[in-house]
Design an enzyme around this catalytic site. Structure first.
Site, PDB file in Angstrom:
ATOM      1  N   LYS A 191       0.840  -1.372   0.028  1.00  0.00           N
ATOM      2  CA  LYS A 191      -0.003  -0.079   0.082  1.00  0.00           C
ATOM      3  C   LYS A 191       0.880   1.366  -0.038  1.00  0.00           C
ATOM      4  O   LYS A 191       0.928   2.170  -0.780  1.00  0.00           O
ATOM      5  CB  LYS A 191      -0.939   0.039   1.254  1.00  0.00           C
ATOM      6  N   GLU A 197      11.019  -4.287   3.679  1.00  0.00           N
ATOM      7  CA  GLU A 197      11.076  -5.655   3.140  1.00  0.00           C
ATOM      8  C   GLU A 197      10.652  -5.960   1.782  1.00  0.00           C
ATOM      9  O   GLU A 197      11.379  -6.336   0.881  1.00  0.00           O
ATOM     10  CB  GLU A 197      10.022  -6.649   4.021  1.00  0.00           C
ATOM     11  N   GLY A 250      -4.326  -1.519   5.417  1.00  0.00           N
ATOM     12  CA  GLY A 250      -3.423  -2.623   4.974  1.00  0.00           C
ATOM     13  C   GLY A 250      -3.832  -3.896   5.408  1.00  0.00           C
ATOM     14  O   GLY A 250      -3.837  -4.956   4.444  1.00  0.00           O
ATOM     15  N   ARG A 251      -4.472  -4.113   6.678  1.00  0.00           N
ATOM     16  CA  ARG A 251      -4.742  -5.698   6.986  1.00  0.00           C
ATOM     17  C   ARG A 251      -6.051  -5.954   6.244  1.00  0.00           C
ATOM     18  O   ARG A 251      -6.831  -7.025   6.571  1.00  0.00           O
ATOM     19  CB  ARG A 251      -4.813  -5.720   8.330  1.00  0.00           C
ATOM     20  N   GLU A 336      -3.083  -6.478  15.506  1.00  0.00           N
ATOM     21  CA  GLU A 336      -2.646  -4.916  15.008  1.00  0.00           C
ATOM     22  C   GLU A 336      -3.996  -4.091  15.129  1.00  0.00           C
ATOM     23  O   GLU A 336      -3.875  -2.933  15.459  1.00  0.00           O
ATOM     24  CB  GLU A 336      -2.556  -5.144  13.294  1.00  0.00           C
ATOM     25  N   HIS A 367      -2.103 -32.077  19.424  1.00  0.00           N
ATOM     26  CA  HIS A 367      -0.877 -32.885  19.783  1.00  0.00           C
ATOM     27  C   HIS A 367       0.273 -31.967  20.266  1.00  0.00           C
ATOM     28  O   HIS A 367       1.374 -32.475  20.194  1.00  0.00           O
ATOM     29  CB  HIS A 367      -0.480 -33.874  18.734  1.00  0.00           C
ATOM     30  N   LYS A 495      10.069   0.214  13.244  1.00  0.00           N
ATOM     31  CA  LYS A 495      10.409   0.512  11.936  1.00  0.00           C
ATOM     32  C   LYS A 495      11.607   1.652  11.848  1.00  0.00           C
ATOM     33  O   LYS A 495      12.478   1.684  11.293  1.00  0.00           O
ATOM     34  CB  LYS A 495       9.210   0.987  10.873  1.00  0.00           C
TER      35      LYS A 495
HETATM   36  O1  F6P Z   1       2.803  -3.961  10.112  1.00  0.00           O
HETATM   37  C1  F6P Z   1       2.648  -2.731   9.676  1.00  0.00           C
HETATM   38  C2  F6P Z   1       1.781  -2.662   8.185  1.00  0.00           C
HETATM   39  O2  F6P Z   1       1.694  -1.378   7.932  1.00  0.00           O
HETATM   40  C3  F6P Z   1       0.492  -3.613   7.936  1.00  0.00           C
HETATM   41  O3  F6P Z   1      -0.534  -2.745   8.612  1.00  0.00           O
HETATM   42  C4  F6P Z   1       0.776  -3.620   6.494  1.00  0.00           C
HETATM   43  O4  F6P Z   1      -0.227  -4.712   6.389  1.00  0.00           O
HETATM   44  C5  F6P Z   1       2.080  -3.726   6.399  1.00  0.00           C
HETATM   45  O5  F6P Z   1       2.616  -3.147   7.297  1.00  0.00           O
HETATM   46  C6  F6P Z   1       2.562  -3.920   4.731  1.00  0.00           C
HETATM   47  O6  F6P Z   1       2.318  -2.683   4.334  1.00  0.00           O
HETATM   48  P1  F6P Z   1       2.619  -2.079   3.004  1.00  0.00           P
HETATM   49  O7  F6P Z   1       1.190  -2.692   2.308  1.00  0.00           O
HETATM   50  O8  F6P Z   1       2.258  -0.577   3.046  1.00  0.00           O
HETATM   51  O9  F6P Z   1       3.711  -2.627   2.429  1.00  0.00           O
END
Ligand code: F6P
Length: 530
Positions: A191, A197, A250-251, A336, A367, A495
């Site tokens: 987003k 990452e 995002g979620r 979150e 288990h 972050k």
């Molecule tokens: O973990 C924090 C967060 O902002 C989440 O809410 C989101 O899903 C994830 O990082 C990835 O963010 P993006 O889609 O901006 O890369």
């Protein structure tokens, strides 16, 4: 005079501290005196899903108190604001309008973007293009897609899909290996298009394409983002950039073009079906009376379990191998969203809020940690999830699976007293002194809360409805606790620190101030290592 942002935020009427409400005291008291009643059967049907809440603490007084509490929290107005796309995420000044993405008659700009996406999928499918997909994204840009691909592609997909989320280089190394770069599509879902990452893994993927002699690597890359200009800077062609809106958290982005990978792996029908099921749950949430409203009832018993009975966690037990990724999906959704202890006024919430969420599919879970659920000192409420019908051809497997689920739930619910355990031991013929001793070890407390969620079978429709059920439950809990379930400031600080530490470890910055002794030691020791 124009108000400053801070002044206008403070002048908004935020809900009062929960514990100051008389409705909360009544609710709390009713919850304390309510019990799990093993003679009760309480079922709610929502969008084709059966929710059995018989295993929760209940009483007529608690039902009434729940209704009064929701009224005191202005629930109906809050729900309207969510569903109509008002600004409900006030700390980020945004709507949280994921329901708009799955509306049966979406707004023209949503419909147009959906159409573009389906055309892309159709072209790729009709040309049998992209044998391999590497989906790069993390958190909400990953879990929902992983969940859907595993749920419907568990027996194999015609395209090979690898997911790469972690910054650990082994992840991208494994994600690219074995694929022919000339027939691989790299899907970057982010987003913000700033997530370290995703950008770093995307760079490795682009280098991999370049190294293989792909003439125009960007033409094999897709970006799904709310920041198209950042994707353009990467050279990703306009036709390969799909839009996310700022008002999609995002979620919740599973409902957007982020699900492109799902469609390429297991068909566009899956995303359409999931949207229809989720929309049916939205309708139920919007219209069902409180006592028969599945997300609302789940939310209320969750509040009883967490804020009154003090359970610190919630266990998710899907008795369906295909739903293994439901656990991390709900973990992100709940933790979150509700992992906060400051209310909308900026004051501390005076009751415990969002529980830790954990789990594993049954029967593996039995288990692994069910011993703790049955006889550990804390225990946790459990959401058991089953499909009434399986999609394989071995009825015996399914019968055993269902029996195990019902048995675990029954044991948590009914328990076993010392007298029953003793009788059992005596009946097995052991000497009385041994039976009296061993019986203590065979006692089950019982009365441990659970939900049973029954999907008629696993389909895109029922999975969509299930996810929306949890989304709305989380929203209602946010209203009751008075917290914003749509931001995630807690993740941001880490972050920020990581970016300074990355510069230190790579030697770009030296001697950063403000490190504790241990961090300083490890920075110096790890600096410069490969
Ligand atoms: O973990 C924090 C967060 O902002 C989440 O809410 C989101 O899903 C994830 O990082 C990835 O963010 P993006 O889609 O901006 O890369």
């Amino acid at each position: 005079m124009k108000k400053t942002t801070e002044e206008s935020a403070n002048s908004r009427a935020h809900p009062a501290d929960l514990t100051t409400l008389p409705e909360w005291s009544v609710f709390e008291q009713a919850a304390r005196s309510a019990k799990v009643d093993t003679s009760r059967l309480a079922l709610i049907n929502a969008a084709g899903i059966d929710l059995d809440i018989s295993g929760q603490h209940a009483s007529p007084a608690l039902t009434e108190a729940g209704i009064a509490l929701l009224e005191a929290r202005n629930f109906e107005e809050q729900r309207r604001r969510l569903l109509e796309g008002d600004i409900v995420n006030i700390t980020e000044s945004r709507a949280a309008w994921h329901t708009a993405l799955r509306a049966p008659a979406p707004k023209p700009e949503i419909a147009a973007e959906r159409q573009r996406l389906f055309e892309f999928i159709h072209t790729a499918d009709s040309k049998r293009r992209w044998r391999n997909i590497v989906h790069i994204g993390i958190g909400g840009s990953d879990w929902g897609v992983r969940l859907a691909v595993a749920a419907f592609g568990y027996a194999g997909t015609w395209r090979n899909v690898h997911f790469v989320a972690n910054i650990d280089g082994h992840a991208i190394q494994g994600g690219l290996s074995g694929f022919d770069p000339h027939d691989t599509l790299i899907v970057m879902a982010s987003k913000s298009f700033t997530t370290a990452e995703t950008l770093e893994n995307g760079r490795r993927a682009r280098e991999w394409l370049e190294a293989a002699g792909v003439a125009d690597p960007a033409s094999q890359m897709i970006a799904i983002t709310a920041r198209p200009e950042a994707a353009r800077q990467w050279g990703i062609p306009e036709a390969h950039i799909f839009k996310l809106w700022e008002w999609v958290g995002g979620r919740f982005s599973l409902w957007s073009a982020v699900s492109l990978t799902t469609a390429l792996a297991v068909s566009a029908d899956v995303i359409a079906g999931m949207q229809t099921g989720a929309a049916a749950m939205d309708k139920h949430f919007a219209e069902a009376p409180i006592a028969e409203n599945a997300p609302v009832q789940m939310a209320l018993s969750g509040i009883v379990n967490r804020s009154v009975l003090g359970y610190g966690s919630l266990n998710i037990a899907p008795y369906d191998f295909r739903l293994a990724n439901l656990v991390p999906y709900i973990q992100q959704l709940e933790m979150e969203s509700l992992g906060k202890s400051v209310d909308l006024n900026g004051a501390s919430v005076k009751v415990p809020t969002g529980p830790a969420v954990w789990g594993m599919p049954g029967t593996d879970a039995q288990h692994t940690f069910f011993q703790w659920l049955h006889q550990g000192s804390d225990g946790a409420p459990v959401d058991f999830i089953i499909c009434a019908q399986a999609d394989h051809g071995w009825p015996t497997h399914h019968r055993i699976l269902l029996a195990h689920c019902l048995a675990q739930r029954q044991a948590l619910l009914q328990g076993k007293s010392y007298e029953e355990a003793l009788e059992e031991c005596m009946a097995s013929g052991m000497p009385e002194d041994q039976a009296r001793w061993l019986a203590h070890h065979r006692v089950y407390g019982g009365g441990r809360p659970s939900n049973l969620i029954v999907l008629p079978r696993l389909s895109p429709y029922t999975l969509g409805a299930l996810l929306a059920l949890y989304e709305h439950k989380v929203f209602v809990q946010g209203i009751i606790w008075g917290i914003n379930p749509f931001d995630q400031w807690g993740v941001e600080y880490g972050k920020q620190l990581a970016s300074g530490l990355t510069r230190e470890l790579s030697g770009e910055a030296v001697g950063g101030e403000g490190y504790d002794a241990s961090t300083r030691y490890w920075v110096d020791r790890l600096k410069g290592l490969q």
